[in-house]
Design an enzyme around this catalytic site. Structure first.
Site, PDB file in Angstrom:
ATOM      1  N   VAL A 189     -20.219 -47.040   0.906  1.00 16.25           N
ATOM      2  CA  VAL A 189     -20.540 -48.456   0.661  1.00 16.25           C
ATOM      3  C   VAL A 189     -20.801 -49.253   1.934  1.00 16.25           C
ATOM      4  CG1 VAL A 189     -19.304 -48.611  -1.535  1.00 16.25           C
ATOM      5  CG2 VAL A 189     -18.097 -49.102   0.602  1.00 16.25           C
ATOM      6  N   TYR A 190     -20.447 -48.724   3.097  1.00 17.54           N
ATOM      7  CA  TYR A 190     -20.652 -49.477   4.329  1.00 17.54           C
ATOM      8  C   TYR A 190     -22.151 -49.721   4.539  1.00 17.54           C
ATOM      9  CZ  TYR A 190     -15.785 -48.405   5.698  1.00 17.54           C
ATOM     10  OH  TYR A 190     -14.411 -48.291   5.746  1.00 17.54           O
ATOM     11  N   ALA A 191     -22.513 -51.003   4.491  1.00 17.18           N
ATOM     12  CA  ALA A 191     -23.910 -51.414   4.660  1.00 17.18           C
ATOM     13  C   ALA A 191     -24.825 -50.670   3.691  1.00 17.18           C
ATOM     14  CB  ALA A 191     -24.366 -51.212   6.104  1.00 17.18           C
TER      15      ALA A 191
END
Length: 338
Positions: free
Chosen positions: A61-63
């Site tokens: 989900v990071y960026a």
């Protein structure tokens, strides 16, 4: 840089882990966390590896997946041999609009592992972690999906993140009963201004031999000292994203104690915060993220700070948790065994 086994496994990881939450952000929430592009990420990864860090953590989900892409490209750009680095990523959060594009269901785990491997450009993930607890999915379903990934060679080790002690214990019990791949680590929040995990989680991890990876060891930058007291910063991450929550009254007392130690030792306040964690027996690795090389180098230098007994006692006195049931009763009733 010391190496430590991750839980009861044969996998050795560095006492500091490079966090990549700052990689790839553009707008909104991820833009506030970090907007590092490929060249900047390459520099941070090289700085970490040159210092002896062999452990790097990211999440799908990071960026929106960009953190994984940038990290994978950095390893290629720097020519890092696959076996020289331990890559960890996570799954849980929404990666699409539908109800099945999130959570810890079998379908979401299997599809997202495949997607993470592709974004990273690797043949396997060293440590695959469930990013949080999914109340809609049976724990057994989650563990069986993870076991499938291990048996097929897509993942080497399994971990959890942000689970309560009872949830972790239930997962451990199910895995043992069904002879599934074991849980070797938990990623959790733990700082001088956030010692809540000492009540239930830390004793459980010690008893079960589960490794602890610490996220946000500076409490979202608060323990750098720049957001509190004279000369407090008017900008920065805490001014736009005030997380994790901090009791500012207790925090002020904590920072006063830390500043005294930092001044006497000629080190930064942030290094005192990290060094304290590295002195905790329950901690395996501390995740450090940065936007600038100078920040990362300062954090890495914390591995050379050895706090003495008097300094540790001062920090404990300023930050220890107030007594809470059943802890005070267990201590009282267990006194006859000491």
């Amino acid at each position: 840089m010391r190496m430590r086994p991750l839980g009861r496994s044969g996998l050795f990881v560095s006492e500091l882990c490079l966090g990549t939450m700052t990689f790839g952000g553009s707008e909104g929430f991820w833009g506030q966390i970090g907007r590092l592009g490929q060249d900047e990420a390459d520099t941070l990864v090289k700085t970490a590896l040159d210092a002896g860090i062999n452990f790097i953590d990211t999440a799908n989900v990071y960026a929106g997946g960009m953190s994984e892409r940038i990290l994978g490209q950095s390893l290629k750009n720097l020519g890092i041999p696959r076996d020289d680095v331990v890559v960890a990523t996570k799954v849980l959060g929404p990666m699409g609009e539908g109800p099945n594009a999130r959570g810890a269901s079998r379908g979401h785990i299997l599809s997202q592992c495949k997607a993470s491997v592709a974004r990273l450009g690797l043949d396997h993930i060293d440590l695959y972690q469930i990013h949080g607890f999914d109340p809609a999915t049976p724990i057994a379903e989650t563990l069986e999906a993870l076991d499938t990934l291990v048996r097929h060679g897509h993942v080497r080790y399994l971990g959890l993140s942000n689970w309560a002690a009872w949830q972790v214990m239930k997962a451990i019990g199910i895995a043992e009963m069904r002879r599934l791949a074991p849980i070797v680590s938990l990623q959790a929040y733990y700082t001088l201004v956030g010692r809540d995990l000492e009540r239930e989680i830390a004793p459980m991890l010690t008893a079960e031999g589960v490794g602890l990876m610490v996220w946000s060891p500076l409490a979202g930058g608060y323990l750098s000292g720049k957001y509190d007291g004279e000369g407090a910063a008017a900008d920065g991450r805490r001014t736009t994203f005030d997380f994790p929550p901090v009791d500012r009254t207790r925090g002020g007392v904590t920072l006063d104690a830390m500043r005294g130690i930092a001044e006497a030792r000629g080190c930064s306040v942030a290094q005192v915060a990290l060094a304290w964690l590295l002195h905790r027996d329950v901690v395996t690795s501390v995740i450090v993220g940065a936007k600038r090389v100078g920040q990362l180098e300062d954090n890495i230098a914390a591995t050379r700070v050895r706090l003495d007994a008097e300094e540790l006692a001062r920090l404990d006195a300023a930050t220890r948790l107030p007594p809470e049931y059943p802890g005070w009763m267990l201590e009282r009733q267990g006194a006859y065994r000491t």
